[in-house]
Design a protein around this motif. Sequence first.
Motif, PDB file in Angstrom:
ATOM      1  N   PRO A 189       0.815  -1.216   0.000  1.00 24.84           N
ATOM      2  CA  PRO A 189       0.000   0.000   0.000  1.00 24.84           C
ATOM      3  C   PRO A 189       0.851   1.270   0.000  1.00 24.84           C
ATOM      4  CG  PRO A 189      -0.866  -1.580   1.580  1.00 24.84           C
ATOM      5  CD  PRO A 189       0.450  -2.140   1.084  1.00 24.84           C
ATOM      6  N   ASN A 190       2.023   1.200   0.580  1.00 24.72           N
ATOM      7  CA  ASN A 190       2.878   2.384   0.571  1.00 24.72           C
ATOM      8  C   ASN A 190       3.474   2.612  -0.822  1.00 24.72           C
ATOM      9  OD1 ASN A 190       3.544   4.573   2.112  1.00 24.72           O
ATOM     10  ND2 ASN A 190       5.511   3.773   2.757  1.00 24.72           N
ATOM     11  N   LEU A 191       3.798   1.536  -1.518  1.00 23.74           N
ATOM     12  CA  LEU A 191       4.217   1.687  -2.914  1.00 23.74           C
ATOM     13  C   LEU A 191       3.081   2.304  -3.720  1.00 23.74           C
ATOM     14  CD1 LEU A 191       6.057   1.272  -5.355  1.00 23.74           C
ATOM     15  CD2 LEU A 191       5.168  -1.053  -5.536  1.00 23.74           C
ATOM     16  N   ARG A 192       1.879   1.800  -3.506  1.00 28.34           N
ATOM     17  CA  ARG A 192       0.697   2.336  -4.203  1.00 28.34           C
ATOM     18  C   ARG A 192       0.541   3.835  -3.907  1.00 28.34           C
ATOM     19  NH1 ARG A 192      -2.735   1.211  -8.324  1.00 28.34           N
ATOM     20  NH2 ARG A 192      -2.240   3.367  -8.718  1.00 28.34           N
ATOM     21  N   TYR A 193       0.820   4.202  -2.672  1.00 23.58           N
ATOM     22  CA  TYR A 193       0.683   5.612  -2.269  1.00 23.58           C
ATOM     23  C   TYR A 193       1.564   6.509  -3.131  1.00 23.58           C
ATOM     24  CZ  TYR A 193       0.936   9.788   0.675  1.00 23.58           C
ATOM     25  OH  TYR A 193       0.895  11.073   1.131  1.00 23.58           O
ATOM     26  N   TYR A 194       2.759   6.035  -3.444  1.00 14.42           N
ATOM     27  CA  TYR A 194       3.694   6.845  -4.229  1.00 14.42           C
ATOM     28  C   TYR A 194       3.566   6.589  -5.740  1.00 14.42           C
ATOM     29  CZ  TYR A 194       6.024   8.296   0.039  1.00 14.42           C
ATOM     30  OH  TYR A 194       6.291   8.858   1.262  1.00 14.42           O
ATOM     31  N   THR A 195       2.642   5.708  -6.117  1.00 14.87           N
ATOM     32  CA  THR A 195       2.525   5.348  -7.535  1.00 14.87           C
ATOM     33  C   THR A 195       1.982   6.510  -8.361  1.00 14.87           C
ATOM     34  OG1 THR A 195       2.247   3.005  -7.059  1.00 14.87           O
ATOM     35  CG2 THR A 195       1.381   3.790  -9.159  1.00 14.87           C
ATOM     36  N   LYS A 196       2.699   6.768  -9.454  1.00 18.48           N
ATOM     37  CA  LYS A 196       2.283   7.848 -10.351  1.00 18.48           C
ATOM     38  C   LYS A 196       1.343   7.305 -11.423  1.00 18.48           C
ATOM     39  CE  LYS A 196       4.378  11.424 -13.141  1.00 18.48           C
ATOM     40  NZ  LYS A 196       5.563  11.752 -13.940  1.00 18.48           N
ATOM     41  N   ARG A 197       1.668   6.135 -11.913  1.00 13.91           N
ATOM     42  CA  ARG A 197       0.780   5.527 -12.901  1.00 13.91           C
ATOM     43  C   ARG A 197       1.019   4.023 -12.946  1.00 13.91           C
ATOM     44  NH1 ARG A 197       3.619   5.120 -17.853  1.00 13.91           N
ATOM     45  NH2 ARG A 197       5.765   5.769 -17.498  1.00 13.91           N
ATOM     46  N   ASP A 198       0.044   3.335 -13.539  1.00 15.12           N
ATOM     47  CA  ASP A 198       0.111   1.888 -13.679  1.00 15.12           C
ATOM     48  C   ASP A 198       0.466   1.572 -15.124  1.00 15.12           C
ATOM     49  OD1 ASP A 198      -0.820   1.851 -11.099  1.00 15.12           O
ATOM     50  OD2 ASP A 198      -2.904   1.572 -11.676  1.00 15.12           O
TER      51      ASP A 198
ATOM     52  N   GLU B 180       7.843   8.020  -9.108  1.00 14.28           N
ATOM     53  CA  GLU B 180       8.795   9.032  -9.573  1.00 14.28           C
ATOM     54  C   GLU B 180       9.803   9.307  -8.462  1.00 14.28           C
ATOM     55  OE1 GLU B 180       7.549  12.628 -12.225  1.00 14.28           O
ATOM     56  OE2 GLU B 180       7.964  13.398 -10.225  1.00 14.28           O
ATOM     57  N   VAL B 181      11.080   9.205  -8.809  1.00 22.32           N
ATOM     58  CA  VAL B 181      12.134   9.643  -7.879  1.00 22.32           C
ATOM     59  C   VAL B 181      13.173  10.426  -8.651  1.00 22.32           C
ATOM     60  CG1 VAL B 181      12.097   8.055  -5.922  1.00 22.32           C
ATOM     61  CG2 VAL B 181      13.144   7.316  -8.075  1.00 22.32           C
TER      62      VAL B 181
ATOM     63  N   ASN C 247      18.665  -5.230   2.768  1.00 22.31           N
ATOM     64  CA  ASN C 247      19.784  -4.354   3.076  1.00 22.31           C
ATOM     65  C   ASN C 247      19.436  -3.342   4.178  1.00 22.31           C
ATOM     66  OD1 ASN C 247      20.995  -5.873   1.152  1.00 22.31           O
ATOM     67  ND2 ASN C 247      20.684  -4.396  -0.488  1.00 22.31           N
ATOM     68  N   GLY C 248      18.385  -3.676   4.923  1.00 15.88           N
ATOM     69  CA  GLY C 248      18.013  -2.863   6.085  1.00 15.88           C
ATOM     70  C   GLY C 248      17.389  -1.528   5.710  1.00 15.88           C
ATOM     71  N   ILE C 249      16.844  -1.438   4.501  1.00 11.77           N
ATOM     72  CA  ILE C 249      16.285  -0.166   4.019  1.00 11.77           C
ATOM     73  C   ILE C 249      14.759  -0.221   4.068  1.00 11.77           C
ATOM     74  CG2 ILE C 249      16.032   1.232   1.910  1.00 11.77           C
ATOM     75  CD1 ILE C 249      19.139   0.397   1.550  1.00 11.77           C
ATOM     76  N   LYS C 250      14.168   0.786   4.718  1.00 11.12           N
ATOM     77  CA  LYS C 250      12.747   0.716   5.060  1.00 11.12           C
ATOM     78  C   LYS C 250      11.891   1.786   4.397  1.00 11.12           C
ATOM     79  CE  LYS C 250      13.931  -0.702   9.765  1.00 11.12           C
ATOM     80  NZ  LYS C 250      13.550  -0.566  11.179  1.00 11.12           N
ATOM     81  N   ASP C 251      12.473   2.554   3.502  1.00 17.74           N
ATOM     82  CA  ASP C 251      11.691   3.608   2.855  1.00 17.74           C
ATOM     83  C   ASP C 251      11.579   3.268   1.370  1.00 17.74           C
ATOM     84  OD1 ASP C 251      10.856   6.017   1.510  1.00 17.74           O
ATOM     85  OD2 ASP C 251      11.452   7.136   3.300  1.00 17.74           O
ATOM     86  N   ILE C 252      10.357   3.163   0.907  1.00 21.57           N
ATOM     87  CA  ILE C 252      10.122   2.752  -0.485  1.00 21.57           C
ATOM     88  C   ILE C 252      10.788   3.726  -1.461  1.00 21.57           C
ATOM     89  CG2 ILE C 252       7.888   3.963  -0.813  1.00 21.57           C
ATOM     90  CD1 ILE C 252       8.461   0.379  -1.940  1.00 21.57           C
ATOM     91  N   ARG C 253      10.954   4.982  -1.050  1.00 19.27           N
ATOM     92  CA  ARG C 253      11.590   5.946  -1.950  1.00 19.27           C
ATOM     93  C   ARG C 253      13.077   5.637  -2.111  1.00 19.27           C
ATOM     94  NH1 ARG C 253       8.892  10.802   1.307  1.00 19.27           N
ATOM     95  NH2 ARG C 253       9.467   9.273   2.892  1.00 19.27           N
ATOM     96  N   ASP C 254      13.685   5.124  -1.053  1.00 18.45           N
ATOM     97  CA  ASP C 254      15.080   4.691  -1.177  1.00 18.45           C
ATOM     98  C   ASP C 254      15.195   3.447  -2.045  1.00 18.45           C
ATOM     99  OD1 ASP C 254      16.526   6.636   0.252  1.00 18.45           O
ATOM    100  OD2 ASP C 254      15.847   5.787   2.159  1.00 18.45           O
ATOM    101  N   VAL C 255      14.224   2.553  -1.903  1.00 25.16           N
ATOM    102  CA  VAL C 255      14.205   1.380  -2.774  1.00 25.16           C
ATOM    103  C   VAL C 255      14.104   1.849  -4.225  1.00 25.16           C
ATOM    104  CG1 VAL C 255      12.893  -0.670  -3.455  1.00 25.16           C
ATOM    105  CG2 VAL C 255      13.176  -0.127  -1.022  1.00 25.16           C
ATOM    106  N   ALA C 256      13.201   2.791  -4.465  1.00 20.81           N
ATOM    107  CA  ALA C 256      12.973   3.278  -5.835  1.00 20.81           C
ATOM    108  C   ALA C 256      14.256   3.867  -6.427  1.00 20.81           C
ATOM    109  CB  ALA C 256      11.850   4.307  -5.846  1.00 20.81           C
TER     110      ALA C 256
END
Lengths: 601, 601
Positions: free
Chosen positions: A281-290, A305-306, A325-334
């Motif tokens: 759901p957090n990925l969906r929150y930041y989703t610009k388009r499908d 978008e990043v 890798n201990g990373i918890k923010d979807i924007r960092d994953v992106a």
Amino acid sequence: MRKKPLFGRFLEIDLSKEKTSEMEVEPEIIRKFIGGKGIGAYFLYTFLKPKTNPLSPDNLLMFLNGPLTGTPFPSSGRTTVVTKSPLTGLYLDCHAGGYFGPELRKAGWDGIIVKGKSKDPIYLWIIDDEVEFRDASKIWGSSISETVEKIRAETDKKAHIASIGPAGENLVKFAAIMIDKDDDPWRAGVAARGGPGAVMGSKNLKAIAVKGSKEISTFDKGKLRELAVRLNKKIMEHNYIHIRRVIGTAYLVDPMNRLGILPTRNFQQGFIEDHYGIIGPNLRYYTKRDVSCYNCPVVCGRVVEVNGKEVKIEYECIALLGSNNGIKDIRDVAKAVLLCNEFGLDAISTGNIVGFAMECAEKGILPDVPKFGDAEGQRRLIEDIVYRRGIGDVLAEGVKKVAEKIGQGTEKFAMHVKGLEIPGYEPRSSWGMALAYATSDRGACHQRAFTARAEADGILKRFSTKGVARFVKEVQDERAAAFSLVVCDFMPLSIEDFISGLKYAIGVEFSLVEYLKVGERIWNLTRVFNIREAGISRKDDTLPPRVFEEPLPMPPDGEEKIRLPKEEFEKMLEEYYTLRGWDENGIPTKEKLEELGLDKI
Amino acid sequence: MRKKPLFGRFLEIDLSKEKTSEMEVEPEIIRKFIGGKGIGAYFLYTFLKPKTNPLSPDNLLMFLNGPLTGTPFPSSGRTTVVTKSPLTGLYLDCHAGGYFGPELRKAGWDGIIVKGKSKDPIYLWIIDDEVEFRDASKIWGSSISETVEKIRAETDKKAHIASIGPAGENLVKFAAIMIDKDDDPWRAGVAARGGPGAVMGSKNLKAIAVKGSKEISTFDKGKLRELAVRLNKKIMEHNYIHIRRVIGTAYLVDPMNRLGILPTRNFQQGFIEDHYGIIGPNLRYYTKRDVSCYNCPVVCGRVVEVNGKEVKIEYECIALLGSNNGIKDIRDVAKAVLLCNEFGLDAISTGNIVGFAMECAEKGILPDVPKFGDAEGQRRLIEDIVYRRGIGDVLAEGVKKVAEKIGQGTEKFAMHVKGLEIPGYEPRSSWGMALAYATSDRGACHQRAFTARAEADGILKRFSTKGVARFVKEVQDERAAAFSLVVCDFMPLSIEDFISGLKYAIGVEFSLVEYLKVGERIWNLTRVFNIREAGISRKDDTLPPRVFEEPLPMPPDGEEKIRLPKEEFEKMLEEYYTLRGWDENGIPTKEKLEELGLDKI
């Protein structure tokens, strides 16, 4: 019967000689191996000289369609890449989404077989029957999106393009071939695992651009359309497809985390604390388009978008470049995925290797490497891998080779099978995935037999060997056939649906048994190939020492710990061999090969 | 200090005499109880004659705002209903979302206190200081949406309306008061639990319509706006809020199912098989639009369309009208919720009671009742309850009374605490919720202290008594204060944020300790009320026999079973009493009441 077969026309390209030729495959071979994965395995076994160095000009790099590619059959947008892997030295097939496969078929080709090596960087420009060898010296070094833009500017705005980035050029062993680019209005694809991008790079081949103008002929257009309408409806009524439409593959992050199956800090733990920043759901929150592959009703791609650029994120990216890798923010994953997609890297292997390096840092073995949770450090390390700077040059060889080089007991937590890095499901808490990884034809792969959902839903019993071997074996066979059609693994379709599709697409009828035999035949052929190339046997059908030696902390707080005892694993493996008709050393018996008509190959 | 207090002006309405009056509450009372829940508890304790029959004209029905209602403070759209519950005979407060509270405050009122009973059906029409008693005989019998439409046609298109449906008119003991209607462009609200709709029905009061034109004065408008901007930003950056924005409360269905906390088939199991049809993403798939309460950045309401009508669905609806009754299709859940919302029923109690009846059917005790999984049967049963037809007339009394009447051992699986039906969290797999239910002021309630997420995330240890009593006690106190402000329970805000809000809204400053004391004071006052009214003590602070006697089948396949041993529960309860400063029988000590300044009440 029509005179011209509806499937089986392949384009052979010799880069050394800058020559092309056409090859037509006999219907009996199609009946035995269909297309995609199956025909690729057949070609590789038949045409590749044994023990060929994967990065030598002699290796074959194939882009293969299936009889359903580009037809109205749902999810017909995928294409299969087959080669000998530079990462594992074994058989490799990758299945990429997008629009490349259908475009190639519209150009009249059911596949391309590339061999040799160009003297200078080139790209191929295929318009229907025409093939141009074009200079790529000015494009060499470009990122994927630059490459696609430049080539489209030189060819056709609507060309679909398979290309490599700097990672492939620099022969990073887990370099990917990218299909189109993330900011296209349609879905980008990726043939990533096992390093097909490095094979392409070794051939000085920057890209293949395709534009087709032909109609894809089918055996019974009306019936195929009718079937497609029915199957699209069936797909769209499926609850799990609704989830895919809303969240995409990232839906799985939350359940996998709660079940202790989400790799965390290089597989030291099966869940990450405070995981809400990376769940679906957090990925969906930041989703610009499908975005969608060609002719797919599901539209499961999520583009965020990043840094002003667009990037598509999947479950595996989140697992390996996030929790692992201990990373918890979807924007960092992106941001990390964006690097992988622009450089042309397999995000799974990249994340896995970064995790390995971070654990080495934690243990003081590689003190200069960033630590778990350092998102910026991860990005730096990815760049170092691509440009083979410092430790990056070592990491670029894959986790198996790195651990062999570093030593100091790091082999124990180098998380791979047969050299291919383990993807986003922890084997200790998913015994099905443990067996699936150990026996997969290309090394640790989750797509050959996916058991995690069956375990999550109680279809397979968790922490039990019961029924696992049969499940894995049957799904491997069924998927091998489906990957030969070529269709997406996400479709809730039955074998009967696929058989109907085949019939209406190319007029070839299969019984259920015959169809599954195709899958089994392909699976055995890849095994035989792996035995021929690398002497693969039981000793290789295993998992890293960590899996058997270290207990796994489980959610919600890590106090409970679980194990996968070696003897339980061996029990599953033996049962698997028996079901496969392989001997106790994992070698197909003569009888089995005869039964499958492989004894003459 | 300004002369006129910024909070404390209440409208008293005597329906018997058709008279209204204004009451101003002294600042020292506001300081002790704030507003909403707190002031409601104070009014109920002070103004209600002990042992009043909840359905007699003497019962009070209050709609109470808090100092933050209608201000720029985020989530200031809620309003509190306080009365003596006809379902439990105890103190009752409900907190409803929507726009009613702010509108009432714009009309100049911090609350309405209704007493008496109208001779004939009426509704109230409040425009600022004017109150009209209007004939409702033609509206009586109407569904909620019809009621709202008819009253808006007779008053003002933009009036906000609290009304009852046929359930409240027919004195169904778990009838709700609905705020506006589901197909409004904004979010509908509901004051449902414990049957405030029946109290309204017993007074022949069909609805209250409000329109206000005044500005809500605050102590420091600039600072309050500044605070609101900062808090909105804080809220919007929170990962869990992202989940709420995307999925709404239904996000919880999947994790609760995987953790064995989702009530299934009348609490016989903690998960439902093949749950994908009712999980959050599937609700999102069918969502037509998102709706928000007044001044809320989260917008967590999900409206779907069924039978051409719109209906808002929450986690609790899915748990109680879905899995708890063996129903796995979100569209069937929606149809049942639509009935509850149009008839004006508490969806939680309704679902729980239908589940109880279905289990009776399964056991042959009520053979004519529909069985688990029968969605159409559930809808029939709901109608029978509302119109008190056949077994519906019995079920309309609430599960405690029904089981007492039916006997045959059904009390063992009548899932309530103190007469209030248990909501959507299984107490055997959430020991925190077990204690929270047992000690909640209004009976089995999940909003007084919500522990399930803390347990899911490893903040509270699962299947352990450790830290549970303290967690429950502290959250109860903190929530009692927050429900007095009045704000939503979903906001990731700190106590400091609330205290700042209070200061800027009405100019009253609290220290942290003082603020929490308000919560504790309120909690003790409701306890004293319950002791006065019904002799509540330790014997009542318990759970249904099923919880202690039957092991609970857990996911994924039900083979594992867990227990909540009675002695473990008692341990938590004793610890809770000690922390509360209550004696071993659960009675507040004189010292505690003195400390809280309640000894003189």
